[in-house]
Design an enzyme around this catalytic site. Structure first.
Site, PDB file in Angstrom:
ATOM      1  N   SER A  64       0.833  -1.211   0.000  1.00 20.69           N
ATOM      2  CA  SER A  64       0.000   0.000   0.000  1.00 20.69           C
ATOM      3  C   SER A  64       0.863   1.254   0.000  1.00 20.69           C
ATOM      4  O   SER A  64       2.008   1.250   0.455  1.00 20.69           O
ATOM      5  CB  SER A  64      -0.910   0.014   1.229  1.00 20.69           C
ATOM      6  OG  SER A  64      -1.757  -1.104   1.232  1.00 20.69           O
TER       7      SER A  64
HETATM    8  N1  SAM Z   1      -0.851  -4.873   3.994  1.00 25.04           N
HETATM    9  C1  SAM Z   1      -0.081  -5.112   2.787  1.00 25.04           C
HETATM   10  C2  SAM Z   1       1.281  -4.522   2.859  1.00 25.04           C
HETATM   11  O1  SAM Z   1       1.611  -3.851   3.837  1.00 25.04           O
HETATM   12  O2  SAM Z   1       2.044  -4.768   1.912  1.00 25.04           O
HETATM   13  C3  SAM Z   1      -0.778  -4.655   1.537  1.00 25.04           C
HETATM   14  C4  SAM Z   1      -1.824  -5.570   1.171  1.00 25.04           C
HETATM   15  S1  SAM Z   1      -2.401  -5.618  -0.486  1.00 25.04           S
HETATM   16  C5  SAM Z   1      -3.034  -4.009  -0.754  1.00 25.04           C
HETATM   17  C6  SAM Z   1      -3.848  -6.625  -0.143  1.00 25.04           C
HETATM   18  C7  SAM Z   1      -3.520  -8.059   0.231  1.00 25.04           C
HETATM   19  O3  SAM Z   1      -4.714  -8.684   0.686  1.00 25.04           O
HETATM   20  C8  SAM Z   1      -3.007  -8.900  -0.928  1.00 25.04           C
HETATM   21  O4  SAM Z   1      -1.777  -9.476  -0.599  1.00 25.04           O
HETATM   22  C9  SAM Z   1      -4.097  -9.965  -1.111  1.00 25.04           C
HETATM   23  O5  SAM Z   1      -3.609 -11.205  -1.554  1.00 25.04           O
HETATM   24  C10 SAM Z   1      -4.674 -10.029   0.295  1.00 25.04           C
HETATM   25  N2  SAM Z   1      -6.028 -10.576   0.409  1.00 25.04           N
HETATM   26  C11 SAM Z   1      -7.116 -10.355  -0.361  1.00 25.04           C
HETATM   27  N3  SAM Z   1      -8.177 -11.044   0.114  1.00 25.04           N
HETATM   28  C12 SAM Z   1      -7.737 -11.703   1.222  1.00 25.04           C
HETATM   29  C13 SAM Z   1      -8.365 -12.576   2.152  1.00 25.04           C
HETATM   30  N4  SAM Z   1      -9.658 -12.932   2.063  1.00 25.04           N
HETATM   31  N5  SAM Z   1      -7.623 -13.074   3.175  1.00 25.04           N
HETATM   32  C14 SAM Z   1      -6.312 -12.744   3.307  1.00 25.04           C
HETATM   33  N6  SAM Z   1      -5.665 -11.932   2.440  1.00 25.04           N
HETATM   34  C15 SAM Z   1      -6.378 -11.412   1.423  1.00 25.04           C
END
Ligand code: SAM
Length: 218
Positions: A64
């Protein structure tokens, strides 16, 4: 890639940029001023690691934007030793920020390749967040309830299982709170949901953001 003066200067500039954009929680700014964000991005993107922008981390996912991480952390405002559940570990950068702020961090990632990479990365940097691979919309009942839940992917609404795992209010103090971007595919509004009773929750709708989607059973 080891730490060097170039990154320290850039990191300090990023902290000033975030301050100018309205981030005024000194604990958040101190965490961002400490964490080597360049170690959370691909080598080819090192020169952009301290820009205030989201960057690709593979598998169509992103680390992000620093402003978003700072904003969510500021809205969550974890206290020392608070139990915080993060949904969407991604690069692990948000988890590192919460660890630096003194929270006990539990984090779930649905993509195994990302989970495995980030598990190693967080350990190597000395952050002892507990990581799990799975569908975060189900929460993590065995280690709950949580003082805070932070969802780092865009949701259509707050998953019921996550609401249930927020700590109940006690002795006049409010219960657990969730910071979650809610909306459609292309944009979401950051929302803070605070548990006020067994089936009662307060909702505050805040700024607009754009996240990759939350994908899961709930
Ligand atoms: N917090 C992260 C960082 O600091 O890099 C950024 C996260 S990225 C914007 C969103 C993440 O959410 C992705 O890695 C995606 O695979 C994960 N994601 C989406 N749906 C999810 C779910 N139901 N459970 C766990 N992870 C999920």
């Amino acid at each position: 890639m080891t730490e060097d003066w170039r990154f320290q200067k850039r990191r300090a500039r990023l902290v000033e940029e975030l301050r100018n954009k309205g981030i005024d929680d000194e604990r958040v700014l101190a965490a961002i001023g400490t964490i080597p964000r360049h170690l959370f991005v691909d080598d080819a993107l090192l020169h952009r690691a301290y820009n205030d922008e989201a960057l690709p981390i593979g598998l169509k996912q992103t680390i992000s934007q620093p402003f978003t991480v700072a904003y969510q952390s500021m809205m969550l405002a974890p206290r020392l030793h608070d139990r915080i559940l993060e949904i969407g570990t991604g690069s692990g950068y948000q988890a590192a920020v919460l660890c630096e702020m003194g929270a006990r961090v539990f984090t779930i990632e649905r993509l195994r390749a990302l989970y495995e990479r980030t598990l190693i990365q967080l350990k190597q940097l000395g952050y002892n967040a507990l990581c799990r691979c799975g569908d975060g919309t189900q929460g993590w009942e065995a280690v709950g309830p949580f003082d805070g839940i932070i969802v780092t992917a865009g949701a259509r609404d707050a998953p019921d299982k996550l609401l249930e795992q927020l700590r109940m209010p006690e002795d006049g103090s409010p219960g657990g709170r969730m910071i979650i971007p809610i909306g459609g595919r292309t944009s979401q509004r950051m929302t803070r949901i605070t548990r006020t009773g067994p089936d009662d929750y307060d909702r505050e709708v805040m700024e607009g953001f754009r996240f990759v989607p939350l994908i899961g059973g709930e």
